[in-house]
Structures are given as C-alpha cells and as structure tokens.
Write a protein that holds these residues in place. Structure first.
Motif, PDB file in Angstrom:
ATOM      1  N   VAL A   1      48.352  33.319  41.355  1.00 32.77           N
ATOM      2  CA  VAL A   1      47.058  33.953  39.677  1.00 32.77           C
ATOM      3  C   VAL A   1      45.087  34.374  39.436  1.00 32.77           C
ATOM      4  O   VAL A   1      45.140  35.910  39.400  1.00 32.77           O
ATOM      5  N   ALA A   2      45.233  32.987  40.399  1.00 34.29           N
ATOM      6  CA  ALA A   2      43.627  33.239  40.082  1.00 34.29           C
ATOM      7  C   ALA A   2      43.002  33.933  41.015  1.00 34.29           C
ATOM      8  O   ALA A   2      42.095  34.486  40.976  1.00 34.29           O
ATOM      9  N   GLY A   3      43.882  34.164  42.470  1.00 36.68           N
ATOM     10  CA  GLY A   3      43.499  35.382  43.155  1.00 36.68           C
ATOM     11  C   GLY A   3      43.635  36.560  42.812  1.00 36.68           C
ATOM     12  O   GLY A   3      42.581  37.302  43.676  1.00 36.68           O
ATOM     13  N   ILE A   4      43.922  37.361  42.287  1.00 36.19           N
ATOM     14  CA  ILE A   4      44.517  38.239  41.400  1.00 36.19           C
ATOM     15  C   ILE A   4      43.239  39.081  41.001  1.00 36.19           C
ATOM     16  O   ILE A   4      42.478  40.472  41.870  1.00 36.19           O
ATOM     17  N   PRO A   5      42.315  38.473  40.420  1.00 36.40           N
ATOM     18  CA  PRO A   5      41.236  39.112  39.862  1.00 36.40           C
ATOM     19  C   PRO A   5      40.274  39.616  40.517  1.00 36.40           C
ATOM     20  O   PRO A   5      39.875  41.036  41.086  1.00 36.40           O
ATOM     21  N   PRO A   6      39.795  38.701  42.098  1.00 30.02           N
ATOM     22  CA  PRO A   6      38.896  38.857  42.970  1.00 30.02           C
ATOM     23  C   PRO A   6      38.806  39.820  44.199  1.00 30.02           C
ATOM     24  O   PRO A   6      38.118  40.597  43.974  1.00 30.02           O
ATOM     25  N   VAL A   7      40.644  40.026  44.657  1.00 33.25           N
ATOM     26  CA  VAL A   7      41.045  41.070  44.556  1.00 33.25           C
ATOM     27  C   VAL A   7      41.109  41.958  44.462  1.00 33.25           C
ATOM     28  O   VAL A   7      40.699  43.752  45.143  1.00 33.25           O
ATOM     29  N   LEU A   8      40.682  42.341  43.069  1.00 33.36           N
ATOM     30  CA  LEU A   8      41.228  43.129  42.393  1.00 33.36           C
ATOM     31  C   LEU A   8      39.807  43.878  42.402  1.00 33.36           C
ATOM     32  O   LEU A   8      39.300  45.246  42.600  1.00 33.36           O
ATOM     33  N   VAL A   9      38.506  42.800  42.572  1.00 36.94           N
ATOM     34  CA  VAL A   9      37.246  43.251  42.171  1.00 36.94           C
ATOM     35  C   VAL A   9      36.809  43.672  43.656  1.00 36.94           C
ATOM     36  O   VAL A   9      35.786  44.929  44.111  1.00 36.94           O
ATOM     37  N   VAL A  10      37.052  42.746  44.720  1.00 33.30           N
ATOM     38  CA  VAL A  10      37.127  43.473  45.883  1.00 33.30           C
ATOM     39  C   VAL A  10      37.886  44.702  46.728  1.00 33.30           C
ATOM     40  O   VAL A  10      36.743  46.066  47.357  1.00 33.30           O
TER      41      VAL A  10
ATOM     42  N   PRO B   1      25.009  40.588  45.904  1.00 30.27           N
ATOM     43  CA  PRO B   1      25.722  39.054  44.704  1.00 30.27           C
ATOM     44  C   PRO B   1      26.280  39.393  43.405  1.00 30.27           C
ATOM     45  O   PRO B   1      27.453  38.740  43.245  1.00 30.27           O
ATOM     46  N   MET B   2      25.857  40.150  43.108  1.00 27.74           N
ATOM     47  CA  MET B   2      27.032  40.805  41.956  1.00 27.74           C
ATOM     48  C   MET B   2      28.313  40.975  41.370  1.00 27.74           C
ATOM     49  O   MET B   2      29.308  40.312  40.857  1.00 27.74           O
ATOM     50  N   ALA B   3      28.969  41.255  43.452  1.00 27.88           N
ATOM     51  CA  ALA B   3      29.879  41.345  43.549  1.00 27.88           C
ATOM     52  C   ALA B   3      30.531  39.695  44.278  1.00 27.88           C
ATOM     53  O   ALA B   3      31.786  39.632  43.425  1.00 27.88           O
ATOM     54  N   LEU B   4      29.889  39.407  44.194  1.00 26.36           N
ATOM     55  CA  LEU B   4      30.686  37.668  44.755  1.00 26.36           C
ATOM     56  C   LEU B   4      30.308  36.973  43.748  1.00 26.36           C
ATOM     57  O   LEU B   4      31.134  36.681  43.315  1.00 26.36           O
ATOM     58  N   ALA B   5      29.512  37.109  42.665  1.00 26.05           N
ATOM     59  CA  ALA B   5      29.502  36.485  41.404  1.00 26.05           C
ATOM     60  C   ALA B   5      30.599  36.511  40.894  1.00 26.05           C
ATOM     61  O   ALA B   5      31.393  35.826  39.947  1.00 26.05           O
ATOM     62  N   LEU B   6      31.272  37.964  40.465  1.00 23.14           N
ATOM     63  CA  LEU B   6      31.894  38.362  39.973  1.00 23.14           C
ATOM     64  C   LEU B   6      33.428  38.455  40.337  1.00 23.14           C
ATOM     65  O   LEU B   6      34.816  37.861  39.641  1.00 23.14           O
TER      66      LEU B   6
ATOM     67  N   ILE C   1      33.748  34.349  39.416  1.00 23.79           N
ATOM     68  CA  ILE C   1      33.669  34.264  38.107  1.00 23.79           C
ATOM     69  C   ILE C   1      35.226  34.860  37.540  1.00 23.79           C
ATOM     70  O   ILE C   1      35.862  33.681  37.070  1.00 23.79           O
ATOM     71  N   THR C   2      35.809  35.880  38.250  1.00 22.51           N
ATOM     72  CA  THR C   2      37.477  35.937  37.707  1.00 22.51           C
ATOM     73  C   THR C   2      38.071  34.711  38.454  1.00 22.51           C
ATOM     74  O   THR C   2      39.335  34.834  38.250  1.00 22.51           O
ATOM     75  N   THR C   3      37.721  34.290  39.119  1.00 23.63           N
ATOM     76  CA  THR C   3      38.321  33.251  40.064  1.00 23.63           C
ATOM     77  C   THR C   3      38.606  31.766  39.119  1.00 23.63           C
ATOM     78  O   THR C   3      39.774  31.399  39.391  1.00 23.63           O
TER      79      THR C   3
END
Length: 318
Positions: A266-275, A295-300, A303-305
């Motif tokens: 579940v925690a891995g879903i948001p960063p996958v969405l961002v990427v 850097p903003m994308a990495l930080a996002l 955070i989403t993780t």
C-alpha cells in the motif's frame, strides 16, 4: 511355560501357564490336543467384534485383547509403539496366552513369578493384567510429561522472538510431538477398552475360579482401568488444545507477515503513481524544464511513501 520350554520338550500338561509367542502349527496342535482347546489364529486375534473377543466354550474362557509394546523394528532410542493382538485362553487347568510378536509385560511376569509359583491359572491371568496396566500407566505418565514440556515451550516464551522461520520450525516440531503423544495415548486407551471388557467378562463368567482375594484384585484392576481411562481422556483434551494453540500461533505469525507485506504494498502505490505521472512523454509538462523538478519528484515519492506508514502506525495496524 514359554515357547522355548515347549520346544525343549518340557511337559506342558504340568504347566499352569503356557505362553506361545509366534507358535508353529505343530506347537499349536500339541497344546490343543493336550488340553482339548482351540487356539485362535492370528487373523482371529485381530477381530474387533465383542462376540469374537469374549466367549465361553464350556468351562473355557476365550478372550483376546490388544497389548501395547515397543516396535522392535526401530532402535530403542526411537519411541515407536505397536499394538499386538493377544489371546488369553483360561481353563480350570491352565492359562494359555498366544501372540505373534514379543511382549515385554508377559516376559516380565514370567520372570517375576518364577517356575515354582503356586498361583492358579486365574491368578496368573490377573498377574498379567496388573503388569499390563502398570506399564500402560507408565506410558500415560510419559505422555503427560511430554505434553507439559510442549506446553511450556508454547506458552512460556521459549519460541518468541527467534525469527519467523525458526519459530515456525519449532511450532511444527511441537505439533509433530503432540501428534505422536496423541497416537500413543490413543493406543493405550484402545488397549484399556479391551482390557476393561475382558476384566468385566472374567468377573461375570469366571466367578467360580476367583476366591475372595482374586476377586478383590480383579475389582481393583477394573477401578484402575476406569481411572486411567479418565486420565487419558483429559490428556487427549490437553493435546487437542495444544495442537489448536500451536496451529493458531503459526497462523498469527503468517498473518503478521501478510500484514507487513500489505502495508509495504500500500505504501508503494503513491510513489509508483508519482513516477508514472512524471514518466509520461508529454511535450508540455512544466516540471520537465524546471531546475528543481527532479528533486521535487524524489521528495514527493518519499513523502507519499512515509504518509501511509505514519497512518498505519497511528491506527496501530503495524
């Protein structure tokens, strides 16, 4: 008189007890001719019907019961046990026991009473039953000790915090040991059931062969069987409880693993969405030309993780 004595040419007619271990047809024929009885075959000894196990033929009582003994096919260090069907033919002149595997209780009784005993055939039969019950009680005591040791291991922290694989292996071994303990106690109970019926049959049909002392011993045997049967029932209940507990602990450990994997997925879903969003090849994406876009994308992603982990921790789901 043992089978070896019979083969050596001893006079069976003068014996009060003849114990036949895996007798030959010639030996059976000799005993049958000397005493006018019919010895049960190996197949007949395995019959489970009460009418086949307990019957009176004239003044002869023919009884069969399964006796528990250690399996000689395995080394002494391995506790492997087997049931040996045993026949008891009680006549006014002699007690004949017949079985097709060695039985330690019968050997022990024969050594204890010696060749110069003065017991009647009925008294010798009671000796055998008493020895069988004593040994069966020892078996139940060993089962009780094993169960107590397994209970301490399960409930008193010996298998906690040792790693999932090690804990599961220990619980698996505990369940196997419980299964072996249950198998042994079940065999003892099966023997008690037959011995109890046999003792009741003897008390009813063999009264004329029992004096006051033998009758009192027989009633003691019946009472011992009843009490040990109740003890075995309590052991079986404890074994069932421990098996359920061990199985539940294994399920809990597995559920913990599934829970962790669920949280991680579940925690891995948001960063996958961002990427996935920033991996699109659209021409007009403002962040593509922005110096801090990467850097903003990495930080996002970070955070989403972290947010789902914090949420699960706050709800005490993890």
């Amino acid at each position: 008189m043992t089978r070896d004595q019979l083969v050596a040419g001893a006079d069976p007619v003068s014996a009060a007890w003849i114990d036949l271990c895996d007798p030959s047809p010639a030996e059976c024929a000799q005993i049958e001719a000397d005493y006018g009885i019919t010895l049960p075959s190996a197949d007949a000894l395995r019959e489970i019907e009460t009418s086949s196990r307990l019957r009176a033929v004239g003044d002869t009582l023919v009884m069969t019961a399964p006796l528990l003994t250690r399996d000689p096919a395995f080394p002494a260090t391995e506790e492997r046990w087997m049931i040996v069907p045993t026949g008891f033919i009680l006549t006014p002149r002699v007690l004949v026991t017949i079985h097709y595997a060695p039985l330690a209780p019968l050997t022990s009784v024969a050594q204890a009473i010696g060749p110069t005993h003065s017991d009647s055939p009925a008294g010798l039969l009671l000796h055998v039953l008493e020895e069988v019950i004593d040994r069966a009680a020892d078996q139940l005591e060993m089962v009780s000790e094993q169960i107590s040791a397994i209970s301490r291991r399960i409930f008193y922290g010996e298998i906690e915090r040792q790693g999932l694989q090690r804990e599961t292996a220990l619980l698996r071994r505990a369940i196997m040991r419980l299964g072996r303990a249950y198998d042994r106690s079940a065999r003892v109970r099966f023997m008690f059931l037959s011995i109890g019926r046999m003792a009741g049959f003897l008390a009813q049909r063999g009264k004329d062969r029992l004096d006051a002392g033998l009758e009192a011993r027989l009633h003691t045997i019946i009472n011992d069987i009843t009490s040990l049967d109740e003890f075995e029932a309590s052991l079986s209940a404890r074994i069932q409880f421990l098996q359920d507990a061990a199985t539940s602990l294994v399920n809990i450990e597995q559920n913990d693993v599934v829970k962790v994997l669920t949280v991680a997925s579940v925690a891995g879903i948001p960063p996958v969405l961002v990427v996935g969003i920033y991996g699109m090849n659209f021409q007009h994406m403002p962040e593509l030309s922005w110096q801090m876009g990467y850097p903003m994308a990495l930080a996002l992603c970070l955070i989403t993780t972290l947010v789902p982990f914090v949420w699960f921790k706050w709800r005490k789901w993890l």
